[in-house]
Design a protein around this motif. Structure first.
Motif, PDB file in Angstrom:
ATOM      1  N   GLU A 156      93.520 -13.552  18.063  1.00  0.00           N
ATOM      2  CA  GLU A 156      94.519 -12.293  18.356  1.00  0.00           C
ATOM      3  C   GLU A 156      95.398 -11.623  17.525  1.00  0.00           C
ATOM      4  O   GLU A 156      95.732 -10.333  17.648  1.00  0.00           O
ATOM      5  CB  GLU A 156      95.088 -12.795  19.730  1.00  0.00           C
ATOM      6  CG  GLU A 156      94.244 -12.928  21.077  1.00  0.00           C
ATOM      7  CD  GLU A 156      93.805 -14.641  20.919  1.00  0.00           C
ATOM      8  OE1 GLU A 156      93.131 -14.765  21.737  1.00  0.00           O
ATOM      9  OE2 GLU A 156      93.952 -15.071  19.971  1.00  0.00           O
ATOM     10  N   VAL A 198      94.152   4.174  26.289  1.00  0.00           N
ATOM     11  CA  VAL A 198      93.374   2.930  26.334  1.00  0.00           C
ATOM     12  C   VAL A 198      93.553   2.399  24.825  1.00  0.00           C
ATOM     13  O   VAL A 198      92.863   3.015  23.978  1.00  0.00           O
ATOM     14  CB  VAL A 198      91.952   3.316  26.494  1.00  0.00           C
ATOM     15  CG1 VAL A 198      90.842   2.226  26.680  1.00  0.00           C
ATOM     16  CG2 VAL A 198      91.916   3.800  27.916  1.00  0.00           C
ATOM     17  N   VAL A 199      93.845   1.078  24.626  1.00  0.00           N
ATOM     18  CA  VAL A 199      93.956   0.575  23.354  1.00  0.00           C
ATOM     19  C   VAL A 199      93.010  -0.588  23.383  1.00  0.00           C
ATOM     20  O   VAL A 199      92.998  -1.509  24.429  1.00  0.00           O
ATOM     21  CB  VAL A 199      95.503  -0.106  23.008  1.00  0.00           C
ATOM     22  CG1 VAL A 199      95.364  -0.890  21.797  1.00  0.00           C
ATOM     23  CG2 VAL A 199      96.349   1.200  23.253  1.00  0.00           C
ATOM     24  N   GLU A 200      92.314  -0.818  22.287  1.00  0.00           N
ATOM     25  CA  GLU A 200      91.211  -1.886  22.267  1.00  0.00           C
ATOM     26  C   GLU A 200      91.922  -2.687  21.109  1.00  0.00           C
ATOM     27  O   GLU A 200      92.521  -2.341  20.030  1.00  0.00           O
ATOM     28  CB  GLU A 200      90.035  -1.395  21.880  1.00  0.00           C
ATOM     29  CG  GLU A 200      89.183  -0.585  22.782  1.00  0.00           C
ATOM     30  CD  GLU A 200      87.918  -0.134  22.385  1.00  0.00           C
ATOM     31  OE1 GLU A 200      87.040   0.127  23.352  1.00  0.00           O
ATOM     32  OE2 GLU A 200      87.756   0.247  21.255  1.00  0.00           O
ATOM     33  N   SER A 201      92.049  -3.861  21.393  1.00  0.00           N
ATOM     34  CA  SER A 201      92.608  -5.081  20.213  1.00  0.00           C
ATOM     35  C   SER A 201      91.288  -5.981  20.201  1.00  0.00           C
ATOM     36  O   SER A 201      90.945  -6.650  21.089  1.00  0.00           O
ATOM     37  CB  SER A 201      93.698  -5.845  21.080  1.00  0.00           C
ATOM     38  OG  SER A 201      94.189  -6.674  20.047  1.00  0.00           O
ATOM     39  N   LEU A 202      91.115  -6.392  18.868  1.00  0.00           N
ATOM     40  CA  LEU A 202      89.959  -7.261  18.584  1.00  0.00           C
ATOM     41  C   LEU A 202      90.625  -8.637  18.163  1.00  0.00           C
ATOM     42  O   LEU A 202      91.448  -8.653  17.412  1.00  0.00           O
ATOM     43  CB  LEU A 202      89.266  -6.428  17.155  1.00  0.00           C
ATOM     44  CG  LEU A 202      88.724  -5.279  17.426  1.00  0.00           C
ATOM     45  CD1 LEU A 202      88.141  -4.807  15.948  1.00  0.00           C
ATOM     46  CD2 LEU A 202      87.632  -5.249  18.617  1.00  0.00           C
ATOM     47  N   GLU A 251      93.825  -3.176  15.967  1.00  0.00           N
ATOM     48  CA  GLU A 251      93.845  -2.295  17.174  1.00  0.00           C
ATOM     49  C   GLU A 251      93.689  -0.823  16.995  1.00  0.00           C
ATOM     50  O   GLU A 251      93.872  -0.456  15.985  1.00  0.00           O
ATOM     51  CB  GLU A 251      95.343  -2.547  17.789  1.00  0.00           C
ATOM     52  CG  GLU A 251      95.890  -4.084  17.921  1.00  0.00           C
ATOM     53  CD  GLU A 251      97.036  -4.062  18.737  1.00  0.00           C
ATOM     54  OE1 GLU A 251      97.306  -4.897  19.945  1.00  0.00           O
ATOM     55  OE2 GLU A 251      98.066  -3.584  18.273  1.00  0.00           O
ATOM     56  N   HIS A 252      93.238  -0.094  17.989  1.00  0.00           N
ATOM     57  CA  HIS A 252      93.016   1.274  17.884  1.00  0.00           C
ATOM     58  C   HIS A 252      92.992   1.850  19.222  1.00  0.00           C
ATOM     59  O   HIS A 252      92.655   0.934  20.199  1.00  0.00           O
ATOM     60  CB  HIS A 252      91.932   1.627  17.235  1.00  0.00           C
ATOM     61  CG  HIS A 252      90.616   1.200  17.908  1.00  0.00           C
ATOM     62  ND1 HIS A 252      89.980   0.118  17.561  1.00  0.00           N
ATOM     63  CD2 HIS A 252      89.712   2.002  18.802  1.00  0.00           C
ATOM     64  CE1 HIS A 252      88.917   0.060  18.575  1.00  0.00           C
ATOM     65  NE2 HIS A 252      88.728   0.942  19.204  1.00  0.00           N
ATOM     66  N   GLU A 253      93.437   2.922  19.545  1.00  0.00           N
ATOM     67  CA  GLU A 253      93.621   3.680  20.720  1.00  0.00           C
ATOM     68  C   GLU A 253      92.277   4.551  20.964  1.00  0.00           C
ATOM     69  O   GLU A 253      92.171   5.685  20.125  1.00  0.00           O
ATOM     70  CB  GLU A 253      94.776   4.575  20.731  1.00  0.00           C
ATOM     71  CG  GLU A 253      94.903   5.098  22.303  1.00  0.00           C
ATOM     72  CD  GLU A 253      96.228   5.682  22.503  1.00  0.00           C
ATOM     73  OE1 GLU A 253      96.795   5.835  23.521  1.00  0.00           O
ATOM     74  OE2 GLU A 253      96.845   6.426  21.250  1.00  0.00           O
ATOM     75  N   SER A 254      91.333   4.040  21.490  1.00  0.00           N
ATOM     76  CA  SER A 254      89.951   4.682  21.662  1.00  0.00           C
ATOM     77  C   SER A 254      89.962   5.998  22.586  1.00  0.00           C
ATOM     78  O   SER A 254      89.479   6.955  21.918  1.00  0.00           O
ATOM     79  CB  SER A 254      89.045   3.670  22.284  1.00  0.00           C
ATOM     80  OG  SER A 254      89.312   3.298  23.589  1.00  0.00           O
TER      81      SER A 254
END
Length: 253
Positions: free
Chosen positions: A41, A53-57, A46-49
């Motif tokens: 984590e 809405v944020v996607e964290s890989l 991270e990016h705001e798609s």
């Protein structure tokens, strides 16, 4: 994080051990937390798609999972530890944490004298609070290792009592094992210096200066056991300088 990545400090080690003289819920606690600290984590990907809405890989690789597992088993062998507990959440994160567990089991097959257990991180935290003596070495991915190490520090007197170290293949760095009071007590002469002193002890041991390391470790233990000179975080009113002077006195200075 930038320093860790630049030096490839993939393994973080936190030594959790009770020191006689402290009033604690549990005594005779002595275990190691080993944490992979280059991915998971904390990959910071991270990016705001779309707006809001944020996607964290969460990144888990076979190479790094196997590397931290082998480090844990080698560490256990070196210090005569008999059991390793792999901490995970594979019941939910079946692929990522599943790969971590698969790597631990693969490495465990090469070390028949060391037992491998697995434990979900939720249960690990509950077991640490109720019966920490059952643990010997814990190995965990980045986030779980951070949580477990900080929780474990509270079992033995807090962050001021816990040394830590980080390793790459050719670099070792010694630093407190949990968020340390020095961060909020700087310049106020109140922070417990024990963790930093024990980092020095571990550094000396790493350099095979065991005699010097033992003298300092015994001096620290003697000051705490006497219960006269204790900083605020461990139930006393002494200043940082008071504690350091007492340790120096035990060393004959």
């Amino acid at each position: 994080m930038k320093i860790r990545r630049a030096l490839d400090l993939y393994a973080n080690v936190v030594r959790i051990k009770t020191v006689p003289g402290l009033k604690l819920r549990h005594q005779n606690v002595d275990f190691i937390v080993i944490r992979e600290q280059t991915e998971g984590e904390y990959s910071a990907l991270e990016h705001e798609s779309v707006r809001g809405v944020v996607e964290s890989l969460k990144i888990t690789t076979y190479e790094n999972s196997r590397r931290i597992a082998k480090f844990a088993f080698d560490f256990a062998t070196k210090f005569n530890r008999k059991k390793i507990t792999a901490v995970h959440k594979a019941n939910i994160m079946k692929l990522g944490d599943g790969l971590f567990l698969e790597s631990c089991r693969e490495v465990a097959a090469l070390y028949p004298n060391i037992k491998l257990d697995t434990m979900i991180v939720d249960n690990t935290c509950m077991q640490l609070v109720s019966k920490p003596q059952q643990f010997d070495v814990l190995v965990a991915p980045n986030l779980y290792g951070n949580i477990v190490a900080n929780l474990a520090a509270g079992l033995v007197g807090g962050a001021g009592m816990v040394p830590g170290e980080s390793y790459s293949t050719d670099v070792a760095i010694f630093e407190p094992g949990a968020r340390h009071p020095f961060l909020t007590g700087a310049g106020r002469n109140i922070a417990n210096p024990t963790a930093m002193l024990l980092c020095g002890v571990n550094l000396l041991q790493y350099l095979h200066l065991d005699g010097m390391a033992s003298k300092i470790e015994n001096a620290i233990a003697a000051v705490i056991k006497q219960q006269r000179i204790k900083t605020r975080d461990i139930g006393g009113y002494a200043t940082q300088q008071d504690f350091l002077r007492s340790v120096l006195h035990q060393l004959g200075y």
